[in-house]
Scaffold this motif. Structure first.
Motif, PDB file in Angstrom:
ATOM      1  N   ARG A   9      41.964  67.662  16.064  1.00 51.40           N
ATOM      2  CA  ARG A   9      42.816  66.509  16.356  1.00 51.40           C
ATOM      3  C   ARG A   9      42.103  65.211  15.992  1.00 51.40           C
ATOM      4  O   ARG A   9      42.705  64.297  15.428  1.00 51.40           O
ATOM      5  CB  ARG A   9      43.174  66.509  17.841  1.00 51.40           C
ATOM      6  CG  ARG A   9      44.374  65.707  18.163  1.00 51.40           C
ATOM      7  CD  ARG A   9      44.755  65.853  19.598  1.00 51.40           C
ATOM      8  NE  ARG A   9      45.497  67.091  19.809  1.00 51.40           N
ATOM      9  CZ  ARG A   9      46.066  67.429  20.938  1.00 51.40           C
ATOM     10  NH1 ARG A   9      45.959  66.649  21.994  1.00 51.40           N
ATOM     11  NH2 ARG A   9      46.728  68.543  21.050  1.00 51.40           N
ATOM     12  N   ARG A  10      40.824  65.128  16.279  1.00 55.34           N
ATOM     13  CA  ARG A  10      40.040  63.938  15.939  1.00 55.34           C
ATOM     14  C   ARG A  10      39.968  63.754  14.422  1.00 55.34           C
ATOM     15  O   ARG A  10      40.094  62.635  13.912  1.00 55.34           O
ATOM     16  CB  ARG A  10      38.639  64.056  16.531  1.00 55.34           C
ATOM     17  CG  ARG A  10      37.815  62.803  16.352  1.00 55.34           C
ATOM     18  CD  ARG A  10      36.456  62.943  16.980  1.00 55.34           C
ATOM     19  NE  ARG A  10      36.589  63.130  18.416  1.00 55.34           N
ATOM     20  CZ  ARG A  10      35.573  63.418  19.215  1.00 55.34           C
ATOM     21  NH1 ARG A  10      34.372  63.574  18.719  1.00 55.34           N
ATOM     22  NH2 ARG A  10      35.752  63.555  20.501  1.00 55.34           N
ATOM     23  N   ALA A  11      39.772  64.849  13.685  1.00 59.23           N
ATOM     24  CA  ALA A  11      39.717  64.770  12.221  1.00 59.23           C
ATOM     25  C   ALA A  11      41.067  64.343  11.652  1.00 59.23           C
ATOM     26  O   ALA A  11      41.134  63.548  10.706  1.00 59.23           O
ATOM     27  CB  ALA A  11      39.298  66.111  11.636  1.00 59.23           C
ATOM     28  N   PHE A  13      43.438  62.469  13.134  1.00 56.01           N
ATOM     29  CA  PHE A  13      43.665  61.048  13.373  1.00 56.01           C
ATOM     30  C   PHE A  13      42.728  60.182  12.542  1.00 56.01           C
ATOM     31  O   PHE A  13      43.091  59.087  12.114  1.00 56.01           O
ATOM     32  CB  PHE A  13      43.545  60.716  14.863  1.00 56.01           C
ATOM     33  CG  PHE A  13      44.739  61.152  15.654  1.00 56.01           C
ATOM     34  CD1 PHE A  13      45.984  60.605  15.405  1.00 56.01           C
ATOM     35  CD2 PHE A  13      44.628  62.123  16.632  1.00 56.01           C
ATOM     36  CE1 PHE A  13      47.106  61.006  16.116  1.00 56.01           C
ATOM     37  CE2 PHE A  13      45.734  62.521  17.357  1.00 56.01           C
ATOM     38  CZ  PHE A  13      46.971  61.972  17.094  1.00 56.01           C
ATOM     39  N   GLY A  14      41.533  60.661  12.271  1.00 53.09           N
ATOM     40  CA  GLY A  14      40.617  59.936  11.392  1.00 53.09           C
ATOM     41  C   GLY A  14      41.178  59.828   9.991  1.00 53.09           C
ATOM     42  O   GLY A  14      41.108  58.776   9.348  1.00 53.09           O
ATOM     43  N   ARG A  15      41.766  60.926   9.504  1.00 48.82           N
ATOM     44  CA  ARG A  15      42.366  60.906   8.160  1.00 48.82           C
ATOM     45  C   ARG A  15      43.597  60.016   8.117  1.00 48.82           C
ATOM     46  O   ARG A  15      43.846  59.333   7.126  1.00 48.82           O
ATOM     47  CB  ARG A  15      42.727  62.318   7.730  1.00 48.82           C
ATOM     48  CG  ARG A  15      41.512  63.155   7.432  1.00 48.82           C
ATOM     49  CD  ARG A  15      41.883  64.523   6.972  1.00 48.82           C
ATOM     50  NE  ARG A  15      40.690  65.334   6.791  1.00 48.82           N
ATOM     51  CZ  ARG A  15      40.597  66.593   7.133  1.00 48.82           C
ATOM     52  NH1 ARG A  15      41.636  67.207   7.661  1.00 48.82           N
ATOM     53  NH2 ARG A  15      39.488  67.264   6.928  1.00 48.82           N
ATOM     54  N   LEU A  17      44.126  57.336   9.958  1.00 54.61           N
ATOM     55  CA  LEU A  17      43.653  55.950   9.953  1.00 54.61           C
ATOM     56  C   LEU A  17      43.075  55.570   8.593  1.00 54.61           C
ATOM     57  O   LEU A  17      43.276  54.446   8.113  1.00 54.61           O
ATOM     58  CB  LEU A  17      42.611  55.738  11.042  1.00 54.61           C
ATOM     59  CG  LEU A  17      43.146  55.720  12.468  1.00 54.61           C
ATOM     60  CD1 LEU A  17      41.987  55.629  13.459  1.00 54.61           C
ATOM     61  CD2 LEU A  17      44.111  54.587  12.667  1.00 54.61           C
ATOM     62  N   LEU A  18      42.374  56.481   7.956  1.00 53.39           N
ATOM     63  CA  LEU A  18      41.822  56.218   6.632  1.00 53.39           C
ATOM     64  C   LEU A  18      42.933  56.007   5.609  1.00 53.39           C
ATOM     65  O   LEU A  18      42.882  55.073   4.797  1.00 53.39           O
ATOM     66  CB  LEU A  18      40.927  57.381   6.206  1.00 53.39           C
ATOM     67  CG  LEU A  18      40.200  57.229   4.886  1.00 53.39           C
ATOM     68  CD1 LEU A  18      39.181  56.088   4.973  1.00 53.39           C
ATOM     69  CD2 LEU A  18      39.507  58.523   4.526  1.00 53.39           C
TER      70      LEU A  18
END
Length: 51
Positions: A9-11, A13-15, A17-18
């Motif tokens: 889930r963190r990965a 949301f990181g993608r 945002l990127l």
């Protein structure tokens, strides 16, 4: 919630945002006008930077 689900889930949301940052950058750069110092004289004005 286990650790793998949390990391996934963190990965994700990181993608997201990127990707959103990349889209915002492209839109910002493509929307920039030449400004007052450009060399096109189609407006008939004298901007003082004729080459």
């Amino acid at each position: 919630m286990d650790d793998e689900e949390r990391i996934g889930r963190r990965a994700f949301f990181g993608r997201v945002l990127l990707a959103a940052g990349g889209v915002a950058t492209v839109l910002t750069l493509s929307g920039c006008p030449g400004g007052d110092g450009d060399d096109d004289d189609d407006d008939g004005g004298d901007d003082g930077d004729d080459d």
